[in-house]
Design an enzyme around this catalytic site. Structure first.
Site, short mmCIF file in Angstrom:
data_model
loop_
_atom_site.label_atom_id
_atom_site.label_comp_id
_atom_site.label_asym_id
_atom_site.label_seq_id
_atom_site.Cartn_x
_atom_site.Cartn_y
_atom_site.Cartn_z
N ASP A 1 29.44 40.65 59.26
CA ASP A 1 28.86 42.28 59.33
C ASP A 1 29.00 43.63 58.70
O ASP A 1 29.42 44.76 59.32
CB ASP A 1 28.99 42.62 61.02
CG ASP A 1 27.84 42.05 61.77
OD1 ASP A 1 27.29 40.98 61.26
OD2 ASP A 1 27.87 42.81 63.01
N ASP B 1 25.91 37.56 58.47
CA ASP B 1 25.12 38.52 58.88
C ASP B 1 25.52 40.00 57.68
O ASP B 1 25.68 41.19 59.34
CB ASP B 1 24.70 38.88 60.29
CG ASP B 1 24.54 37.74 61.26
OD1 ASP B 1 23.40 37.32 60.37
OD2 ASP B 1 24.99 38.00 61.72
#
Length: 310
Positions: A140, A166
């Protein structure tokens, strides 16, 4: 002027932000070379503020911190994904240029922390532009989010983003031009991670990657281009990523996209066109735009009447 050695008006970036008047607009905070270990928050009142490195290279100016989602807060609880960010901007019209923002959370040194989301930049708002910057992290890394009405438009040019899981995610309409995304190996011979995780609202555009490079040090075929993030289990979302005219490393195999949290990737808008390199494959797992669709996938189509200059 910010300088860690005391030669500027401020020693920290946050001190310079805090000194902005309540109605500050179109102000540049120039950051001299050095490493600034701090958390920075730009409030919504600082519309149009610019954070710019003064060293000539993004590597010369580094803003870093090491909070993860599961890191305990001094007053109790944990930071959560949003609270883990090294730099957060809530201000429309924010500009960031020529510096590095890093989240240096050390996963191996903290096996007791299992929620390892660790954001470098959270960009929340509309008309946010980033040029020549670097974003370093693992899970992230870059959180690109919309405003209160999910109307956020972001433009990234000549930017480097590094991570594993991600590591480019959020609900913003974001255009990435001539950017490099480096997918880090987690040491697996089968699955090392995902680049993009969009949570695009319906009727809006998601991420558009044009003329970029997606590199990796992971083994061949062990990385996904991304997966759709239906944030909060909201099935009304319509996640979108378009990757076009971009060089892809061999870490990306015949299956380019993955399901996420029970939501199938095929229900999202995940497409490619005109890519090149050993990972630029076609087939059932790598859906492509038509030539006409690719011609329409432009900065103007994504960002509308905002051209990135204002």
């Amino acid at each position: 002027m910010v300088a860690a050695d005391g030669s500027g008006r401020f020693r920290t970036v946050q001190a310079a932000v805090d000194a902005l008047p309540a109605d500050a607009r179109d102000t540049t905070i120039l950051v001299h070379p050095g490493t600034y270990h701090e958390v920075v928050t730009v409030p919504a009142t600082a519309a149009g503020v610019e954070l710019r490195g003064a060293g000539g290279r993004a590597e010369d100016v580094v803003i870093e911190h090491d909070n993860a989602s599961g890191t305990p807060r001094p007053g109790g609880g944990t930071y959560g994904t949003t609270g883990s960010a090294t730099v957060t901007t809530h201000a429309d019209g924010t500009r960031i240029a020529d510096l590095t923002i890093a989240n240096t959370f050390d996963e191996q040194a903290h096996p007791e922390i299992t929620n390892r989301q660790a954001v470098a930049l959270k960009a929340q708002g509309d008309r946010i532009r980033v040029d020549g910057a670097r974003f370093i992290g693992n899970q992230d890394t870059l959180y690109v989010n919309g405003g209160g009405d999910d109307a956020g438009r972001h433009l990234f040019r000549d930017v480097y983003v590094e991570g594993d899981v991600d590591f480019v995610f959020g609900s913003a309409t974001a255009v990435f031009e001539n950017c490099t995304f480096h997918a880090l190996s987690r040491g697996s011979s089968t699955l090392n991670g995902y680049v993009f995780a969009p949570s695009t609202p319906p009727q809006r555009r998601g991420f558009l990657v044009v003329d970029g490079r997606i590199t990796s040090d992971a083994p061949d075929g062990t990385f996904f281009l991304g997966r759709p993030w239906y944030a909060g289990g909201d099935a009304s979302l319509h996640p979108e990523v378009v990757v076009r005219d971009t060089w892809l490393d061999a870490a990306f195999g015949p299956q380019g996209w993955s399901d996420m949290s029970g939501f199938p990737w095929r229900g999202a808008r995940l497409r490619e066109h005109g890519n090149r390199g050993p990972g630029a494959l076609t087939g059932p797992g790598r859906p492509q735009l038509t030539d006409a669709e690719a011609a329409a996938a432009t900065r103007r189509a994504w960002l509308g009447d905002w051209d990135g200059r204002s």
